[in-house]
Motif scaffolding. Structure first.
Motif, PDB file in Angstrom:
ATOM      1  N   ASP A 121       0.863  -1.321   0.119  1.00 50.78           N
ATOM      2  CA  ASP A 121      -0.158  -0.059  -0.063  1.00 50.78           C
ATOM      3  C   ASP A 121       0.915   1.367   0.113  1.00 50.78           C
ATOM      4  OD1 ASP A 121      -2.242   1.818   0.562  1.00 50.78           O
ATOM      5  OD2 ASP A 121      -1.726   1.761   2.653  1.00 50.78           O
ATOM      6  N   LEU A 122       0.436   2.449  -0.511  1.00 51.50           N
ATOM      7  CA  LEU A 122       1.058   3.711  -0.457  1.00 51.50           C
ATOM      8  C   LEU A 122       0.932   4.466   0.669  1.00 51.50           C
ATOM      9  CD1 LEU A 122       2.863   5.547  -1.765  1.00 51.50           C
ATOM     10  CD2 LEU A 122       1.079   6.525  -2.962  1.00 51.50           C
ATOM     11  N   ASP A 123      -0.372   4.893   0.922  1.00 46.80           N
ATOM     12  CA  ASP A 123      -0.648   6.121   2.116  1.00 46.80           C
ATOM     13  C   ASP A 123      -0.603   5.286   3.602  1.00 46.80           C
ATOM     14  OD1 ASP A 123      -0.992   8.182   0.266  1.00 46.80           O
ATOM     15  OD2 ASP A 123      -2.970   7.409  -0.399  1.00 46.80           O
ATOM     16  N   ASN A 124       0.356   5.888   4.344  1.00 47.80           N
ATOM     17  CA  ASN A 124       0.494   5.503   5.765  1.00 47.80           C
ATOM     18  C   ASN A 124       1.068   4.159   5.668  1.00 47.80           C
ATOM     19  OD1 ASN A 124      -0.595   7.998   6.764  1.00 47.80           O
ATOM     20  ND2 ASN A 124      -2.606   7.363   6.237  1.00 47.80           N
ATOM     21  N   THR A 125       1.797   3.729   4.508  1.00 48.56           N
ATOM     22  CA  THR A 125       2.594   2.450   4.832  1.00 48.56           C
ATOM     23  C   THR A 125       3.800   2.916   4.301  1.00 48.56           C
ATOM     24  OG1 THR A 125       0.412   1.049   4.157  1.00 48.56           O
ATOM     25  CG2 THR A 125       2.732   0.048   3.619  1.00 48.56           C
ATOM     26  N   LEU A 126       3.947   3.221   2.670  1.00 46.38           N
ATOM     27  CA  LEU A 126       5.274   3.667   2.586  1.00 46.38           C
ATOM     28  C   LEU A 126       5.685   4.956   2.598  1.00 46.38           C
ATOM     29  CD1 LEU A 126       5.576   1.712  -1.088  1.00 46.38           C
ATOM     30  CD2 LEU A 126       6.643   1.238   1.125  1.00 46.38           C
ATOM     31  N   VAL A 127       4.445   6.107   2.667  1.00 49.38           N
ATOM     32  CA  VAL A 127       4.682   7.283   3.101  1.00 49.38           C
ATOM     33  C   VAL A 127       3.554   7.759   4.106  1.00 49.38           C
ATOM     34  CG1 VAL A 127       5.305   7.857   0.867  1.00 49.38           C
ATOM     35  CG2 VAL A 127       3.064   8.067   1.335  1.00 49.38           C
ATOM     36  N   ASP A 128       3.898   8.730   5.039  1.00 49.95           N
ATOM     37  CA  ASP A 128       3.203   9.183   5.992  1.00 49.95           C
ATOM     38  C   ASP A 128       1.847  10.242   5.378  1.00 49.95           C
ATOM     39  OD1 ASP A 128       1.909  10.158   8.086  1.00 49.95           O
ATOM     40  OD2 ASP A 128       3.646  10.402   9.296  1.00 49.95           O
ATOM     41  N   ARG A 129       1.094   9.846   4.946  1.00 51.64           N
ATOM     42  CA  ARG A 129      -0.048  10.613   4.474  1.00 51.64           C
ATOM     43  C   ARG A 129      -0.803  11.501   5.241  1.00 51.64           C
ATOM     44  NH1 ARG A 129      -5.696  10.293   3.152  1.00 51.64           N
ATOM     45  NH2 ARG A 129      -6.074  11.422   1.064  1.00 51.64           N
TER      46      ARG A 129
END
Length: 223
Positions: free
Chosen positions: A8-16
């Motif tokens: 996943d991207l948001d709040n997994t790889l980056v802090d959305r």
């Protein structure tokens, strides 16, 4: 057979969440809306932002700027402020070097998600990317995971892993798609009545380390 892992991207790889909080403060100041409106603006984009979100914001505050301009500026602002930790970027490369097929499977609008993936350098370090808007296939639908796997040059039937922070979209969805799962807890506890993930990790780098350990164990048992 190469092993597959989807992130996943948001709040997994980056802090959305942190990125959006900073953006909401700047947006309200830019348009002179007052601090009391910051929570509303943040709530509007928190679940998922689309051009229609900014149509509603534009109407509410009677902004002279067009919806299209607000959306383009939002995408540029978020891309300029979002970041992926260096150890996570390194970890993505380590997984590929260890023989994994690495992909990103994310819900959202193509414009903003692709902008974040490019700006953070994630897109250069994975084999494939799939954004739900590209084919109207949102997590937790199995079709979303199948399309993400295809972008990585593999199929769900070959097995693999899903890493994400959302219990429903990432973990339940990944499990239904036949994937093993790692939940990024971000300081939370797993919902007590829901079937748990295969592993829990505090952040993406820890999840990557689990996968690398799994890779090493797999190699030892098959050679």
């Amino acid at each position: 057979m190469q092993r597959l892992v989807l992130f996943d991207l948001d709040n997994t790889l980056v802090d959305r969440q942190e990125t959006l909080t900073g953006w909401a403060a700047e947006f309200t100041a830019r348009y002179g809306l007052g601090d009391e409106e910051q929570a509303y603006i943040l709530d509007m984009v928190a679940e998922r932002a689309y051009p229609s979100t900014f149509d509603a914001i534009c109407t509410r505050y009677r902004l002279a700027t067009s919806t299209d301009e607000l959306w383009r500026t939002y995408c540029a602002d978020i891309a300029a402020s979002v970041s992926c930790p260096g150890e996570v970027l390194d970890g993505l490369e380590e997984l590929r070097a260890a023989g994994w097929r690495v992909g990103v499977a994310t819900n959202g609008a193509v414009d903003i998600q692709r902008a974040k993936l490019r700006a953070t350098g994630i897109s250069e370090r994975v084999d494939g990317l799939f954004v739900s808007e590209e084919a109207d296939a949102r997590k937790p639908q199995t079709r979303h995971f199948a399309l993400a796997a295809a972008r990585c040059g593999t199929v769900l039937g070959d097995g693999g892993w899903m890493v994400g922070d959302n219990p429903v979209n990432d973990i339940s969805g990944g499990r239904s798609a036949g994937l093993h799962t790692i939940w990024i807890c971000n300081g939370r506890s797993w919902p007590p009545d829901d079937p748990g993930p295969d592993h829990v990790a505090p952040h993406a780098r820890a999840a990557i380390d689990l996968l690398l350990l799994h890779s090493a164990d797999y190699t030892r048992t098959t050679t």
